[in-house]
Enzyme design. Structure first.
Site, PDB file in Angstrom:
ATOM      1  N   LYS A  73       0.830  -1.208   0.000  1.00 50.59           N
ATOM      2  CA  LYS A  73       0.000   0.000   0.000  1.00 50.59           C
ATOM      3  C   LYS A  73       0.858   1.249   0.000  1.00 50.59           C
ATOM      4  CE  LYS A  73       0.391   2.228   4.155  1.00 50.59           C
ATOM      5  NZ  LYS A  73       1.818   1.917   4.325  1.00 50.59           N
TER       6      LYS A  73
ATOM      7  N   SER B 266       8.263 -11.962  -1.808  1.00 51.24           N
ATOM      8  CA  SER B 266       7.637 -10.643  -1.895  1.00 51.24           C
ATOM      9  C   SER B 266       8.339  -9.748  -2.906  1.00 51.24           C
ATOM     10  CB  SER B 266       7.644  -9.959  -0.531  1.00 51.24           C
ATOM     11  OG  SER B 266       6.947  -8.726  -0.577  1.00 51.24           O
TER      12      SER B 266
ATOM     13  N   GLY C  10      10.352  -2.814   5.423  1.00 55.73           N
ATOM     14  CA  GLY C  10      10.617  -1.636   6.234  1.00 55.73           C
ATOM     15  C   GLY C  10      10.668  -0.335   5.478  1.00 55.73           C
TER      16      GLY C  10
ATOM     17  N   GLY D  20       7.805   1.270   4.381  1.00 55.29           N
ATOM     18  CA  GLY D  20       6.538   1.982   4.491  1.00 55.29           C
ATOM     19  C   GLY D  20       5.531   1.602   3.424  1.00 55.29           C
ATOM     20  N   LEU D  21       5.742   0.462   2.760  1.00 54.40           N
ATOM     21  CA  LEU D  21       4.827   0.028   1.707  1.00 54.40           C
ATOM     22  C   LEU D  21       3.917  -1.117   2.154  1.00 54.40           C
ATOM     23  CD1 LEU D  21       7.189   0.140  -1.427  1.00 54.40           C
ATOM     24  CD2 LEU D  21       5.622   1.902  -0.572  1.00 54.40           C
ATOM     25  N   GLY D  22       3.816  -1.325   3.454  1.00 48.04           N
ATOM     26  CA  GLY D  22       2.864  -2.313   3.978  1.00 48.04           C
ATOM     27  C   GLY D  22       3.284  -3.749   3.777  1.00 48.04           C
TER      28      GLY D  22
ATOM     29  N   GLU E  40      -0.872  -8.389  12.510  1.00 45.38           N
ATOM     30  CA  GLU E  40      -0.279  -7.055  12.548  1.00 45.38           C
ATOM     31  C   GLU E  40      -0.083  -6.567  13.991  1.00 45.38           C
ATOM     32  OE1 GLU E  40       0.095  -4.092   9.531  1.00 45.38           O
ATOM     33  OE2 GLU E  40       1.328  -5.850   9.869  1.00 45.38           O
TER      34      GLU E  40
ATOM     35  N   ASP F 132      -3.245  -0.586   6.854  1.00 40.47           N
ATOM     36  CA  ASP F 132      -2.435  -1.362   5.917  1.00 40.47           C
ATOM     37  C   ASP F 132      -3.089  -2.687   5.554  1.00 40.47           C
ATOM     38  OD1 ASP F 132      -0.716   0.724   6.324  1.00 40.47           O
ATOM     39  OD2 ASP F 132       1.044  -0.513   6.734  1.00 40.47           O
TER      40      ASP F 132
END
Length: 387
Positions: A10, A136, A141, A143-145, A193, A204
């Site tokens: 995200k 992935s 780390g 900030g893209l979820g 989470e 997120d």
């Protein structure tokens, strides 16, 4: 039996930081995914272990099923339709399962993800032997979820294997969950989470589960559908940031300049609302696309200026802004700031040659560049056969 699932990362399109102070913000899924493959062992496999292979960090964990039963005799929920919270005592018990593995100091943050994995797995599937592989496209780390995408894709695969969701695996390719099943997967992912982040907002995992875009304000999340295609260049500055300290810094600035900062947050509110309005408006002609892209560029530029007023920019972010500006492109930070990632709108008529030049120049600065469509599908699964 093997099931694969994937869930997107995200970005925050507008409203970061101001949302903490009551303004609206808009988040969107991106066409970069975390994928999970779960293959249950059959009696013929003669394998009684649960294995987790994290491909992108080069780590593998394996536990005999018998040890998991001994370690968590009372914690297995076995009711996949009722998401449960992992208590502190259970977290400590699960930590004992990691003592046999030497996680490098540089990757110690992975431990909370492994704890979340064991909690979600045993809660949804119980003590079944299996091999789980995670890969992935999302940088960790940044900030893209990435952690939410992991929890969502894992929850989706486990729920599909538990028969708690109605997924038509007779279809070929990726299959989306229905809304009710999405909600269940989202609730389980939120529990994961919480293990990883303590007190997450839920934004997120909700974006990752449902896809498309979400407008959120004062804790209320509203799914919205984009009626235009947006493509962004996402530049990872690779500069780590302390989100908690950045949020605290904005609050301190508000305490020192309450009237000015209130005006800043109010302006961000208008930007987020206008952004949501633009992307929901149906576009019919090329001229309309160009006009809407210009409005979005102006909103991004204003939002970035306000984020600079909040004091959350960084030298690395400014380098990206200056570089893309040379090519008449508009950028803004996404997320906490202080480093992290920067978004650059790529207009529909922009040539591939210009994009390549921009990427080469940014990569020469040591940054990582990714291109993604904005506002795509959320959680999806596919059935890969029966062993």
């Amino acid at each position: 039996m093997e099931v694969r699932s994937r869930a997107p990362g995200k970005i925050i399109l507008a409203g970061e930081h101001a949302v903490v102070h009551g303004s609206a913000a808009v988040a969107a899924s991106i066409g970069l995914y975390t994928s999970v493959s779960v293959r249950l062992s059959s009696p013929n496999d003669n394998d009684d272990t649960l294995t987790l292979h994290l491909m992108d960090v080069g780590l593998e964990f394996s536990w005999p099923v018998g040890r998991i039963k001994e370690m968590l005799p009372d914690s297995v929920n076995n009711d996949a339709s009722s998401p449960a919270t992992c208590c502190e005592e259970t977290t400590k018990l699960i930590l004992t399962a990691l003592k046999d593995f030497k996680i490098p100091d540089a990757k110690i943050g992975i431990a909370s993800g492994v704890i979340a994995f064991l909690w979600l797995y045993t809660s949804i599937l119980g003590n079944k032997a299996a091999k789980v592989i995670v890969s992935s496209e999302l940088p960790l780390g940044a900030g893209l979820g990435s952690s939410a995408a992991f929890c969502v894709s894992l929850s989706g695969a486990l729920l599909a294997l538990s028969d708690s969701v109605q997924v038509d695996f007779d279809q070929e390719g990726w299959v989306s969950f229905g809304e009710k099943d999405q909600q269940l997967a989202n609730r389980w992912a939120f529990e994961g989470e919480k293990i990883i982040h303590g007190k997450p907002s839920g934004i997120d995992n909700t974006v990752s589960t449902f896809g498309n875009m979400i407008k959120f304000k004062s804790g209320v999340l509203t799914c919205i559908k984009s009626n235009m295609t947006l493509k962004m260049l996402i530049t990872n500055t690779k500069v780590g940031r302390n989100t908690k300290a950045l949020v605290a810094g904005v609050s301190e600035r508000k305490n020192r300049h309450p009237d000015a900062m209130t005006s800043v947050f109010t302006a961000v509110e208008f930007i987020s609302n206008e952004f949501a309005s633009i992307i929901q408006t149906t576009t019919c002609s090329d001229d309309e696309v160009v006009e809407k892209e210009q409005r979005i560029r102006e909103l991004m530029e204003m939002n970035q200026g306000l984020l600079q007023c909040m004091g959350v920019s960084h030298a690395s972010i400014e380098t990206v802004l200056q570089t893309t500006c040379k090519y008449q492109l508009t950028s803004k930070l996404t997320g906490a700031g202080g480093g992290g990632c920067v978004l650059t709108l790529l207009p529909a008529l922009l040539s591939a040659t210009v994009i390549d030049k921009v990427i080469r120049e940014l990569e020469q600065c040591g940054f990582q560049c990714l291109i993604a469509e904005i506002g795509g599908n959320g959680l999806e699964c596919r059935f890969d056969g029966r062993s």
